[in-house]
Structures are given as structure tokens and as C-alpha cells.
Scaffold this motif. Structure first.
Motif, PDB file in Angstrom:
ATOM      1  N   PRO A 163      15.083  46.045  63.444  1.00 34.14           N
ATOM      2  CA  PRO A 163      14.835  46.450  62.490  1.00 34.14           C
ATOM      3  C   PRO A 163      13.243  45.645  61.499  1.00 34.14           C
ATOM      4  O   PRO A 163      13.970  44.179  61.421  1.00 34.14           O
ATOM      5  CB  PRO A 163      14.984  46.985  60.897  1.00 34.14           C
ATOM      6  CG  PRO A 163      16.493  47.199  62.579  1.00 34.14           C
ATOM      7  CD  PRO A 163      16.542  46.600  63.544  1.00 34.14           C
ATOM      8  N   GLU A 164      11.975  45.847  61.488  1.00 39.68           N
ATOM      9  CA  GLU A 164      11.202  45.029  61.161  1.00 39.68           C
ATOM     10  C   GLU A 164      11.910  44.112  59.166  1.00 39.68           C
ATOM     11  O   GLU A 164      10.938  43.208  58.701  1.00 39.68           O
ATOM     12  CB  GLU A 164       9.956  45.114  60.785  1.00 39.68           C
ATOM     13  CG  GLU A 164       9.133  45.203  62.309  1.00 39.68           C
ATOM     14  CD  GLU A 164       9.610  43.256  62.074  1.00 39.68           C
ATOM     15  OE1 GLU A 164       9.021  42.836  62.011  1.00 39.68           O
ATOM     16  OE2 GLU A 164       9.574  43.623  64.289  1.00 39.68           O
ATOM     17  N   GLU A 171      15.465  48.224  70.009  1.00 37.62           N
ATOM     18  CA  GLU A 171      13.742  48.860  69.436  1.00 37.62           C
ATOM     19  C   GLU A 171      13.198  49.886  69.747  1.00 37.62           C
ATOM     20  O   GLU A 171      12.339  49.515  69.001  1.00 37.62           O
ATOM     21  CB  GLU A 171      13.332  47.308  70.487  1.00 37.62           C
ATOM     22  CG  GLU A 171      14.078  45.683  69.922  1.00 37.62           C
ATOM     23  CD  GLU A 171      13.869  45.100  71.230  1.00 37.62           C
ATOM     24  OE1 GLU A 171      13.433  44.976  72.272  1.00 37.62           O
ATOM     25  OE2 GLU A 171      13.524  43.312  71.092  1.00 37.62           O
ATOM     26  N   ARG A 172      13.560  50.660  70.139  1.00 38.48           N
ATOM     27  CA  ARG A 172      13.214  51.707  70.677  1.00 38.48           C
ATOM     28  C   ARG A 172      13.446  52.787  69.686  1.00 38.48           C
ATOM     29  O   ARG A 172      13.291  54.297  69.905  1.00 38.48           O
ATOM     30  CB  ARG A 172      13.625  52.346  72.130  1.00 38.48           C
ATOM     31  CG  ARG A 172      12.549  51.804  73.056  1.00 38.48           C
ATOM     32  CD  ARG A 172      13.142  52.381  74.432  1.00 38.48           C
ATOM     33  NE  ARG A 172      12.246  52.029  75.017  1.00 38.48           N
ATOM     34  CZ  ARG A 172      12.105  50.900  75.702  1.00 38.48           C
ATOM     35  NH1 ARG A 172      13.221  49.757  75.189  1.00 38.48           N
ATOM     36  NH2 ARG A 172      11.258  49.878  77.123  1.00 38.48           N
ATOM     37  N   GLY A 231      12.460  55.240  78.293  1.00 38.67           N
ATOM     38  CA  GLY A 231      12.389  54.077  79.398  1.00 38.67           C
ATOM     39  C   GLY A 231      13.039  52.794  79.426  1.00 38.67           C
ATOM     40  O   GLY A 231      12.097  51.733  79.579  1.00 38.67           O
ATOM     41  N   VAL A 232      14.080  53.308  79.019  1.00 37.77           N
ATOM     42  CA  VAL A 232      15.067  51.607  79.328  1.00 37.77           C
ATOM     43  C   VAL A 232      15.049  51.279  80.997  1.00 37.77           C
ATOM     44  O   VAL A 232      15.417  52.568  81.477  1.00 37.77           O
ATOM     45  CB  VAL A 232      16.073  51.929  78.752  1.00 37.77           C
ATOM     46  CG1 VAL A 232      17.209  50.673  78.917  1.00 37.77           C
ATOM     47  CG2 VAL A 232      16.354  51.181  77.283  1.00 37.77           C
ATOM     48  N   ALA A 233      15.328  50.194  81.483  1.00 39.08           N
ATOM     49  CA  ALA A 233      15.003  49.865  82.727  1.00 39.08           C
ATOM     50  C   ALA A 233      16.976  50.091  83.364  1.00 39.08           C
ATOM     51  O   ALA A 233      17.863  50.289  82.664  1.00 39.08           O
ATOM     52  CB  ALA A 233      14.713  48.848  82.833  1.00 39.08           C
ATOM     53  N   PRO A 234      16.798  50.986  84.900  1.00 38.66           N
ATOM     54  CA  PRO A 234      17.523  51.532  84.910  1.00 38.66           C
ATOM     55  C   PRO A 234      18.674  49.800  85.334  1.00 38.66           C
ATOM     56  O   PRO A 234      18.084  48.922  84.628  1.00 38.66           O
ATOM     57  CB  PRO A 234      17.607  52.575  86.315  1.00 38.66           C
ATOM     58  CG  PRO A 234      16.180  52.421  86.439  1.00 38.66           C
ATOM     59  CD  PRO A 234      15.325  51.400  85.136  1.00 38.66           C
ATOM     60  N   MET A 235      19.913  50.737  85.597  1.00 34.87           N
ATOM     61  CA  MET A 235      20.184  49.235  85.922  1.00 34.87           C
ATOM     62  C   MET A 235      20.469  48.724  86.771  1.00 34.87           C
ATOM     63  O   MET A 235      20.735  49.961  88.580  1.00 34.87           O
ATOM     64  CB  MET A 235      22.137  49.287  85.851  1.00 34.87           C
ATOM     65  CG  MET A 235      22.874  49.545  83.960  1.00 34.87           C
ATOM     66  SD  MET A 235      22.629  47.875  83.375  1.00 34.87           S
ATOM     67  CE  MET A 235      23.595  48.201  82.225  1.00 34.87           C
TER      68      MET A 235
END
Ligand code: NAP
Length: 293
Positions: A2-3, A208-209, A271-275
Motif C-alpha cells: 500500500p502506498e 503487491e497485486r 500472475g505470481v510465479a510458480p514454485m
């Protein structure tokens, strides 16, 4: 992040996950305040409220938990205090300061009968006191907050476990191997062993998303505890006598789900990368362990 202000508080900052959350938040440019149990016991509502009012963070991450699955059967109140009522303390204090709460839960909220990796849509059915207390924590977070992020994970191991009394499965296996006796590990229980540094990173990717609600963040591949032990010994170059056992032969105080692997599909669809593969992260763990030693 959060900004409003790039400030985060981490409770349980000396646990396996807590230490990784603190370093990952710092790496991402956040101002971080970590509280261990000696500085803030999350079961004490007034302490939690005071700490959050003083720090006024935008993000509150709870890595503190009572994780003694078998002992909880003898002391369900202690488990419920730390895993459920304390989450209520955190949620109420977050509401006061308008902070997002990120809370961690477990694959053990499921009964293990699905026969495939669990998704966030599957109905929980906990099998013991620890699991009930963790599910109650999820409910408290959601009862008081509309934007809480609840991350369910499984079989956590990270270098933080080198310094805690509880340790983790990798440390237990290495200790048993050093003892020179045959090692028996259950092969009929399957979970998603999860590397703590990646759990911290993927969770912050979700934050962040702008994610909220329940997300599963497990190790990616369903793995039996026997197979996990085999991977550890192979990566460590050890050859102890490893024997498979099963739930019938190896009784524990708490009932556990037989198959509690978590599906990461929802996380990946944001869109978060796989493990990465388990063998790769076990090798990373062992390298970090060598550096620490
Ligand atoms: N470990 C696993 O295999 C696993 C599996 C599934 C889900 N999870 C969940 O993942 C999260 C992180 O687990 P982890 O492996 O990092 O746990 P961990 O290494 O056992 O760390 C838990 C931390 O919480 C602290 N704590 C306990 N009660 C507290 C209290 N009342 N107030 C403040 N701090 C307190 C502990 O302090 P002390 O050392 O002083 O007790 C410890 O530092 C937890 O929500 C856990 O339930 C873990």
C-alpha cells in the motif's frame, strides 16, 4: 505494498516464516518493524493494540502461531488462544488503524479425502485441535476485516528453523541421519513442503497485486513425507537406512489429513510465479545452512 506509507509490522518475527518476511520486506524497500514473542505476545490484546497504534503500519503480517499439532490435543486452549483469539486481537487492532492484515493458515484445515490438491473453493473439515484453532483464526480475520489476506501453506521449512526449538522436517531428518539408526518415515501422508523464503516472496507478490481473501501457497508438487526425506538425503549426499512406514504403524496424538497438498492455481492465475521443484529448494536450503554454520 500500500502506498499510504511503506511501513509493515511482522508478528512472530523469529519464526521460520517471520525472519523471511522481515528480510523480503526490507529487500522491497519497506520500513519494517518485527516483534518477537518477548516484545509482543499476540494473545495479549492490549499489547497488540499498543504496538500497532505506536507503529501505525499499512501492512500487518502475522507469522506467529502455535504449531505443535500433537501437543495441542492435550492443551487445546493454548492452541486456540494463539491461533484463533490472538488473530481476533490482530484483526480488531488492524481495523482501528486501517491496516491490511496478512495471516497464515494451514493445509490441515482439510480432511485429506479429496484425493487431489486442495483449492480455495474446497470446504474445510479440520481433524484436530490445532486444525480447528487455525480455521477459527481464518474466520476471525474475515469476521472483522473485508480485505484480510489469508495464505494457507504446508510443511514449512526455512533457515530460521536452525534457531528455533521446533526446527523443521529437514533438521529432524539430518539429526536422525547423524544418529546412525534406521529412519522410518510415513509414505501414506502427502503434503506440499514449502520453502519459507519463497513463501514470504510469493505472499508479498500477492500483496503487491492487491490480493485479499484466501490463497493457497504451497510448495507446488504433492510429496509424501517419505519422498521428502529421500530428496533431503540425496541433496545432502547422505545414505541412512530409510524405511517407509504408514499411519497404521506410526500413530500420533492428533489425526492428520492423508493428502493435504495445496493447489497454487489461484495464486498463479494472478500472475505470481510458480514454485520451483522441491529438490532445487532443498539444495538451496542446504547451501544456506552451510553458510550459517
Ligand atoms: N511449520 C509448518 O510446517 C507449517 C505448516 C502449515 C502452516 N504453517 C503456518 O505457517 C505460519 C508460519 O509458521 P512457521 O513454520 O514460521 O512457525 P515457527 O517457526 O514455529 O514460528 C512461529 C513463531 O511464532 C511465535 N509465537 C508463538 N506464540 C506466540 C505468541 N503468543 N505471541 C507472539 N509470538 C508467538 C513463536 O515464538 P516462540 O519460539 O517463542 O514459541 C515462533 O517464533 C504459521 O501460521 C503456521 O501455522 C506452518
Amino acid at each position: 505494498m500500500p502506498e499510504r506509507k511503506k511501513k509493515a509490522v511482522v508478528f512472530g518475527c523469529r519464526g521460520q516464516l517471520g525472519v523471511e518476511l522481515v528480510s523480503e520486506l526490507k529487500r522491497r524497500g519497506c520500513e519494517v518493524c518485527g516483534f518477537d514473542r518477548a516484545s509482543v505476545d499476540i494473545t495479549a490484546a492490549a499489547e497488540v493494540e499498543r504496538a500497532l497504534a505506536a507503529e501505525d503500519p499499512a501492512l500487518v503480517m502475522n507469522a506467529a502461531a502455535y504449531n505443535q499439532v500433537d501437543v495441542a490435543e492435550a492443551e487445546p486452549q493454548a492452541a486456540f488462544q494463539a491461533n484463533a483469539l490472538a488473530v481476533r486481537n490482530l484483526a480488531l487492532a488492524c481495523r482501528q488503524i486501517d491496516a491490511q492484515l496478512v495471516h497464515f493458515s494451514t493445509d490441515y484445515v482439510f480432511d485429506g479425502t479429496a484425493g487431489r490438491p486442495y483449492t480455495e473453493q474446497d470446504a474445510p473439515h479440520p481433524l484436530g485441535a490445532y486444525a480447528v484453532s487455525k480455521l477459527a483464526g481464518e474466520l476471525f480475520a474475515q469476521a472483522y476485516l473485508d480485505n484480510a489476506l489469508i495464505v494457507r501453506t504446508s510443511g514449512v521449512f526455512g533457515p530460521g528453523g536452525l534457531k528455533t526449538a521446533r526446527g523443521n522436517f529437514v533438521e529432524l531428518m539430518l539429526r536422525l541421519a547423524a544418529g546412525g539408526q534406521p529412519i522410518r518415515v510415513v509414505e501414506d501422508h502427502v503434503a506440499s513442503p514449502t520453502f519459507a523464503p519463497l513463501l514470504a516472496a510469493r505472499t508479498l507478490d500477492l500483496v503487491e497485486r492487491g490480493a485479499s481473501g484466501i490463497f493457497h501457497v504451497g510448495g507446488g508438487t504433492p510429496t509424501s513425507w517419505f519422498e521428502f526425506a529421500r530428496i533431503i538425503f540425496e541433496a545432502a549426499g547422505l545414505k541412512p537406512e530409510l524405511r517407509s512406514t504408514n499411519e497404521r504403524e506410526y500413530r500420533t496424538a492428533a489425526r492428520r489429513p492423508r493428502f493435504s497438498a495445496l493447489s497454487n492455481s489461484k495464486m498463479e492465475s494472478t500472475g505470481v510465479a510458480p514454485m520451483p521443484p522441491l529438490a532445487q529448494v532443498v539444495a538451496e536450503y542446504l547451501a544456506l545452512r552451510r553458510q550459517a554454520g
